[in-house]
Enzyme design. Sequence first.
Site, PDB file in Angstrom:
ATOM      1  N   GLY A 226      68.032  -4.644  52.891  1.00  0.00           N
ATOM      2  CA  GLY A 226      69.126  -4.751  52.323  1.00  0.00           C
ATOM      3  C   GLY A 226      70.376  -4.183  53.141  1.00  0.00           C
ATOM      4  O   GLY A 226      71.584  -4.412  52.556  1.00  0.00           O
ATOM      5  N   ALA A 276      62.076  -4.592  40.044  1.00  0.00           N
ATOM      6  CA  ALA A 276      60.488  -4.285  39.635  1.00  0.00           C
ATOM      7  C   ALA A 276      60.538  -4.727  38.063  1.00  0.00           C
ATOM      8  O   ALA A 276      59.860  -4.023  37.593  1.00  0.00           O
ATOM      9  CB  ALA A 276      60.284  -2.996  39.946  1.00  0.00           C
ATOM     10  N   CYS A 277      61.411  -5.567  37.616  1.00  0.00           N
ATOM     11  CA  CYS A 277      60.955  -6.115  36.227  1.00  0.00           C
ATOM     12  C   CYS A 277      60.637  -7.557  36.082  1.00  0.00           C
ATOM     13  O   CYS A 277      60.529  -8.061  35.164  1.00  0.00           O
ATOM     14  CB  CYS A 277      62.129  -5.977  35.454  1.00  0.00           C
ATOM     15  SG  CYS A 277      62.712  -4.301  35.052  1.00  0.00           S
ATOM     16  N   LYS A 279      61.324 -10.403  38.431  1.00  0.00           N
ATOM     17  CA  LYS A 279      62.321 -11.617  38.647  1.00  0.00           C
ATOM     18  C   LYS A 279      61.773 -12.490  39.506  1.00  0.00           C
ATOM     19  O   LYS A 279      61.535 -13.717  39.068  1.00  0.00           O
ATOM     20  CB  LYS A 279      63.495 -11.116  39.585  1.00  0.00           C
ATOM     21  CG  LYS A 279      64.716 -11.170  38.798  1.00  0.00           C
ATOM     22  CD  LYS A 279      66.087 -10.933  39.458  1.00  0.00           C
ATOM     23  CE  LYS A 279      66.121 -10.429  40.945  1.00  0.00           C
ATOM     24  NZ  LYS A 279      65.900  -9.020  40.756  1.00  0.00           N
ATOM     25  N   THR A 280      60.929 -12.143  40.526  1.00  0.00           N
ATOM     26  CA  THR A 280      60.341 -13.076  41.433  1.00  0.00           C
ATOM     27  C   THR A 280      59.038 -13.818  40.596  1.00  0.00           C
ATOM     28  O   THR A 280      58.692 -14.965  40.762  1.00  0.00           O
ATOM     29  CB  THR A 280      59.715 -12.440  42.649  1.00  0.00           C
ATOM     30  OG1 THR A 280      60.740 -11.900  43.288  1.00  0.00           O
ATOM     31  CG2 THR A 280      59.134 -13.545  43.746  1.00  0.00           C
ATOM     32  N   ALA A 391      57.444  -1.966  50.321  1.00  0.00           N
ATOM     33  CA  ALA A 391      57.220  -3.072  51.534  1.00  0.00           C
ATOM     34  C   ALA A 391      57.373  -4.323  51.046  1.00  0.00           C
ATOM     35  O   ALA A 391      57.625  -4.359  49.856  1.00  0.00           O
ATOM     36  CB  ALA A 391      55.631  -2.828  51.442  1.00  0.00           C
ATOM     37  N   ARG A 423      63.018  -3.008  31.547  1.00  0.00           N
ATOM     38  CA  ARG A 423      61.769  -2.697  31.410  1.00  0.00           C
ATOM     39  C   ARG A 423      61.782  -1.594  30.185  1.00  0.00           C
ATOM     40  O   ARG A 423      62.261  -0.448  30.843  1.00  0.00           O
ATOM     41  CB  ARG A 423      61.100  -1.981  32.710  1.00  0.00           C
ATOM     42  CG  ARG A 423      59.724  -1.603  32.673  1.00  0.00           C
ATOM     43  CD  ARG A 423      59.304  -1.113  33.964  1.00  0.00           C
ATOM     44  NE  ARG A 423      58.988  -2.058  35.122  1.00  0.00           N
ATOM     45  CZ  ARG A 423      57.800  -2.510  35.101  1.00  0.00           C
ATOM     46  NH1 ARG A 423      56.906  -2.012  34.402  1.00  0.00           N
ATOM     47  NH2 ARG A 423      57.484  -3.261  35.873  1.00  0.00           N
ATOM     48  N   GLY A 519      51.872 -15.332  33.128  1.00  0.00           N
ATOM     49  CA  GLY A 519      51.888 -16.620  32.548  1.00  0.00           C
ATOM     50  C   GLY A 519      52.101 -16.794  31.296  1.00  0.00           C
ATOM     51  O   GLY A 519      52.733 -17.864  30.859  1.00  0.00           O
TER      52      GLY A 519
END
Length: 609
Positions: A226, A276-277, A279-280, A391, A423, A519
């Site tokens: 970034g 880290a909530c 998204k991906t 990472a 979160r 899921g």
Amino acid sequence: MARDIAAPPVPTNHQELISWVNEIAELTQPDAVVWCDGSEAEYERLCGELVEKGTFRKLDPIKRPNSYYAASDPTDVARVEDRTFICSAKEEDAGPTNHWKDPAEMRAIFTGDKGEGGLFRGSMRGRTMYVVPFCMGPLGSPLSALGVEITDSAYVAASMRTMTRMGQPVLDELGDEGFFVKAVHSVGAPLEPGQADVPWPCNSTKYISHFPEDREIWSYGSGYGGNALLGKKCYALRIASVMARDEGWLAEHMLVLKLTPPTGAPKYVAAAFPSACGKTNLAMLEPTISGWTVETIGDDIAWMRFGEDGRLYAINPEAGFFGVAPGTGEHTNANAMKTLWGNSVFTNVALTDDGDVWWEGMTEETPAHLTDWKGNDWTPESGTPAAHPNARFTTPAAQCPIIAPEWEDPRGVPISAILFGGRRATAVPLVTESFDWNHGVFLGANVASEKTAAAEGKVGELRRDPFAMLPFCGYNMGDYMGHWVDVAKDKDQSKLPKIYYVNWFRKDDAGRFVWPGFGENGRVLKWIVERLEGRADGVETPIGVLPTKESLDTDGLDLADADLEFLLSVDKEVWREEAALVPEHLNTFGDHTPAELWDQYRALVRRLG
């Protein structure tokens, strides 16, 4: 005498670009200048050079074709928020949540004075300067925009081919007079004649600086993601958010997904969550409910403009995924794992003994022996993570098995719903529908989450992260909230996306996550789609509209009735405490906070009684 190092033949007739490249070459004094064409041959050559230098290590060609491992300097592993500056002409335009520096002062730090001094003066000595033309968004789309990054890092030049549309086609699109954002990057590690290089050059002095009025980015001292891939957060969010403010559109830290029900038309959903909530994971969701499918448009950034039909259209301005590896596995995100089959670069993960990569959460079983991200022998008894918590993988989006066919549609896709979420272990229900657009903006303005490893800071502190844009907004956050209010003012309200707030992370008194997540989050998306179609019930509460217990599909889900009630409950007492925290937050932005958000706050207090 000026070093006309970028003299013809150059692959463009764009005089402003040519003279700028010359100017930067004269300042930074590289040994050579290479104009990147974006070809496969060039990518292979760059990767080969990186292998020779020791930056890259080729992974097993059977297990992970055309893929590489890189380990950064241990001091250069994340975005550095305290070294990230917005250099607007006026300090108040940067606002209280950004670090500001006077643009003239910052330029003097970079380029010195009267031809002497400055961090960038001679910073590329002994290195090659790469000129990297790139496009954010599909080439030729009216929603896309162009940039050129000048860098002395082959790692950056190679990564930009994966993360953006890069090379000669961009110069062709730019023509002789097209607009482009200027981005200058140096790792800040010049080499004297005969001096040996290191695998990951960087400098302990770091600056990631943005000049919003000039549409320019200067980054010094870091080779990491970034901070160095300047098309990503620097352009696509910080500079683009200013462009969007000036031009009446939105540049957002959002995934975009396509959701298709068993019958009926697909819906497109954008969602903003802090790092880290998930998204991906949501962008690549495999719904557990029968007949519903999710396809991916983008996992991190959305550029959105209103179309002639009054609807909001989104593109994913990126061409690749730059994802956090730890926590990504078959159970959490099978589609991401399938995307990573090859043509990928893995940075700061662990290496297996048979030439593949590994990270925490990738497999059920931990390997008996690894080489950790610092190059040390590692076993499960080592007591330290094998991969750095931040990472990363860099991989082409086109390889995602569920990438939507229209992910590169130049018109974009029409957004029906926008989700915000953080979160939150307490207070916040599983899903809340806003009463209207401005109430939705209020929900977005109050996003809060625990800090994560994606930025340097303590893990576990609660931090307000309005719209998940706190580290990425290129101007005053109060004005940004006002821009969200303003873009919808003259629009047909019936065509605006509906805004929702979701929270997958609610915990009970025992500290257990009550909602199974992953899921199963498709069940919440199903309720949202059915709300959009007027087919699902909701109950009005003081904080918004929640699903009735019957309207949320929990068939086949092992969820106790009491747990469902807990997830769909609004504790007025707790929410009075929550509401009491809002004024301090809104006051942060002083008179830049839009009056509409204060109206929303007062209405919330009234409803809570």
